[in-house]
Design a protein around this motif. Structure first.
Motif, mmCIF file in Angstrom:
data_model
loop_
_atom_site.group_PDB
_atom_site.id
_atom_site.type_symbol
_atom_site.label_atom_id
_atom_site.label_comp_id
_atom_site.label_asym_id
_atom_site.label_seq_id
_atom_site.Cartn_x
_atom_site.Cartn_y
_atom_site.Cartn_z
ATOM 1 N N PHE A 85 18.479 11.072 -5.169
ATOM 2 C CA PHE A 85 18.726 9.808 -4.679
ATOM 3 C C PHE A 85 18.290 10.094 -2.834
ATOM 4 O O PHE A 85 16.951 9.716 -2.345
ATOM 5 N N LEU A 86 18.961 10.580 -2.555
ATOM 6 C CA LEU A 86 19.637 11.303 -0.955
ATOM 7 C C LEU A 86 17.386 12.234 -0.438
ATOM 8 O O LEU A 86 17.241 11.397 0.289
ATOM 9 N N PHE A 87 17.582 12.839 -1.511
ATOM 10 C CA PHE A 87 15.940 13.184 -1.656
ATOM 11 C C PHE A 87 14.857 12.552 -1.160
ATOM 12 O O PHE A 87 14.081 12.716 -0.638
ATOM 13 N N GLY A 88 14.791 11.896 -2.225
ATOM 14 C CA GLY A 88 14.300 10.230 -2.373
ATOM 15 C C GLY A 88 14.118 9.391 -1.046
ATOM 16 O O GLY A 88 12.569 9.732 0.538
ATOM 17 N N VAL A 89 15.075 8.869 -0.736
ATOM 18 C CA VAL A 89 14.927 8.720 1.065
ATOM 19 C C VAL A 89 14.728 9.688 2.115
ATOM 20 O O VAL A 89 14.046 9.069 2.511
ATOM 21 N N TYR A 90 14.903 10.678 1.632
ATOM 22 C CA TYR A 90 14.790 12.078 2.809
ATOM 23 C C TYR A 90 12.813 11.970 3.098
ATOM 24 O O TYR A 90 12.282 11.771 3.742
ATOM 25 N N PHE A 91 12.357 11.902 1.640
ATOM 26 C CA PHE A 91 10.861 11.551 1.641
ATOM 27 C C PHE A 91 9.931 10.675 1.913
ATOM 28 O O PHE A 91 8.833 11.040 2.572
ATOM 29 N N LEU A 92 10.830 10.025 1.579
ATOM 30 C CA LEU A 92 10.217 8.451 2.294
ATOM 31 C C LEU A 92 10.520 8.322 3.635
ATOM 32 O O LEU A 92 9.360 8.266 4.096
ATOM 33 N N ILE A 93 11.724 8.708 4.338
ATOM 34 C CA ILE A 93 11.496 8.540 5.798
ATOM 35 C C ILE A 93 10.763 9.916 6.410
ATOM 36 O O ILE A 93 9.180 9.410 6.884
ATOM 37 N N THR A 94 9.793 11.374 5.570
ATOM 38 C CA THR A 94 9.135 11.652 6.756
ATOM 39 C C THR A 94 8.012 11.764 6.491
ATOM 40 O O THR A 94 7.348 11.624 7.081
ATOM 41 N N GLU A 95 8.301 10.567 5.308
ATOM 42 C CA GLU A 95 6.707 10.982 5.155
ATOM 43 C C GLU A 95 5.723 9.776 5.665
ATOM 44 O O GLU A 95 4.524 9.271 5.782
ATOM 45 N N ASN A 96 7.394 8.461 5.834
ATOM 46 C CA ASN A 96 5.860 7.198 6.653
ATOM 47 C C ASN A 96 6.795 7.008 7.582
ATOM 48 O O ASN A 96 5.803 6.220 8.503
ATOM 49 N N PHE A 97 6.799 7.441 8.150
ATOM 50 C CA PHE A 97 7.159 6.972 10.128
ATOM 51 C C PHE A 97 7.575 8.696 10.605
ATOM 52 O O PHE A 97 7.541 9.785 10.263
ATOM 53 N N ASN A 98 6.834 8.684 11.307
ATOM 54 C CA ASN A 98 6.674 10.548 12.641
ATOM 55 C C ASN A 98 7.793 10.864 13.349
ATOM 56 O O ASN A 98 8.030 10.264 14.567
ATOM 57 N N SER A 140 0.860 -1.095 0.401
ATOM 58 C CA SER A 140 0.227 0.091 0.296
ATOM 59 C C SER A 140 0.886 1.134 -0.075
ATOM 60 O O SER A 140 1.947 1.185 0.842
ATOM 61 N N VAL A 141 1.147 2.129 -0.730
ATOM 62 C CA VAL A 141 1.727 3.379 -1.639
ATOM 63 C C VAL A 141 1.080 4.719 -1.981
ATOM 64 O O VAL A 141 -0.313 4.364 -2.331
ATOM 65 N N ALA A 142 1.044 5.662 -1.156
ATOM 66 C CA ALA A 142 0.216 6.843 -1.172
ATOM 67 C C ALA A 142 1.292 7.825 -2.758
ATOM 68 O O ALA A 142 2.194 6.829 -2.960
ATOM 69 N N ILE A 143 1.002 8.356 -3.451
ATOM 70 C CA ILE A 143 0.403 8.696 -4.187
ATOM 71 C C ILE A 143 2.259 9.986 -4.077
ATOM 72 O O ILE A 143 3.430 10.243 -5.340
ATOM 73 N N THR A 144 2.693 10.453 -2.805
ATOM 74 C CA THR A 144 4.523 11.102 -2.410
ATOM 75 C C THR A 144 5.221 9.653 -2.598
ATOM 76 O O THR A 144 6.279 10.196 -2.577
ATOM 77 N N ASP A 145 4.188 8.838 -1.883
ATOM 78 C CA ASP A 145 4.994 7.718 -2.211
ATOM 79 C C ASP A 145 6.249 7.672 -3.054
ATOM 80 O O ASP A 145 7.346 7.418 -2.971
ATOM 81 N N ILE A 146 4.893 7.228 -4.346
ATOM 82 C CA ILE A 146 5.763 6.876 -5.445
ATOM 83 C C ILE A 146 6.096 8.178 -6.424
ATOM 84 O O ILE A 146 7.336 7.713 -6.835
ATOM 85 N N LEU A 147 6.102 8.864 -5.590
ATOM 86 C CA LEU A 147 7.199 10.113 -6.286
ATOM 87 C C LEU A 147 8.752 9.931 -5.420
ATOM 88 O O LEU A 147 9.442 10.139 -5.922
ATOM 89 N N ALA A 148 8.597 9.942 -4.337
ATOM 90 C CA ALA A 148 9.700 9.384 -3.189
ATOM 91 C C ALA A 148 10.343 8.170 -4.244
ATOM 92 O O ALA A 148 11.637 8.672 -4.502
#
Length: 165
Positions: free
Chosen positions: A65-78, A27-35
């Motif tokens: 690549f690092l921005f993708g990692v950053y966005f995934l971590i900040t979107e999915n973890f509190n 299950s992924v959100a659109i922001t995850d797909i962009l990340a």
């Protein structure tokens, strides 16, 4: 790898994510797909431009690549990321980008020295501004690694598909 191949990889990646999402495998959100797309773009840029010895593109690809990692971590973890963490993150991103430049062109040792300085400064600032311990670090990193496992599998499958082509 040409720009058309990179676009094809990203489109295939997004289609694979949507298919896995519709069949409730992940299950992924659109922001995850962009990340995830940022991750794929970054890896593809670093890979192709390392072969061409295009240093600015290697640096930019590693930052993407690092921005993708950053966005995934900040979107999915509190995470409670304060303003004091942004400077160390920028230092770590720049240090990692310069480290990739050193790895791609190992004749320029200055990239390694500047990379070590920036990475050390970024990590030191994060440690100084936080209350993290080694135990809390490992308790935090295990769910993140578990979260990225489907991404790693999909990415390896896409690389395999592109090599067959």
């Amino acid at each position: 790898m040409k720009l058309n191949d990179l676009a094809l990889i990203i489109v295939l990646f997004i289609i694979a994510i949507f298919l896995l999402s519709t069949f409730n495998i992940i299950s992924v959100a659109i922001t995850d797909i962009l990340a995830y797309s940022l991750l794929v773009i970054g890896v593809a840029l670093v890979y192709t431009e390392t072969i061409r010895q295009n240093r600015p593109s290697v640096f930019i690809g590693s930052i993407i690549f690092l921005f993708g990692v950053y966005f995934l971590i900040t979107e999915n973890f509190n995470l409670n990321i304060t303003d004091a963490v942004y400077v160390p993150i920028i230092l770590i991103f720049a240090g990692a980008g310069l480290l990739m430049l050193y790895i791609s062109t190992s004749t320029h040792k200055i990239f390694l020295f500047i990379s070590i300085i920036l990475l050390t400064a970024g990590i030191t600032l994060i440690i100084a501004n936080s209350h993290w311990g080694l135990k809390s670090f490992f308790l935090s990193i295990l769910p993140i690694l578990n979260f990225f496992l489907p991404v790693i599998i999909i990415f390896l499958l896409l690389i395999f598909i592109m090599r067959v082509k």
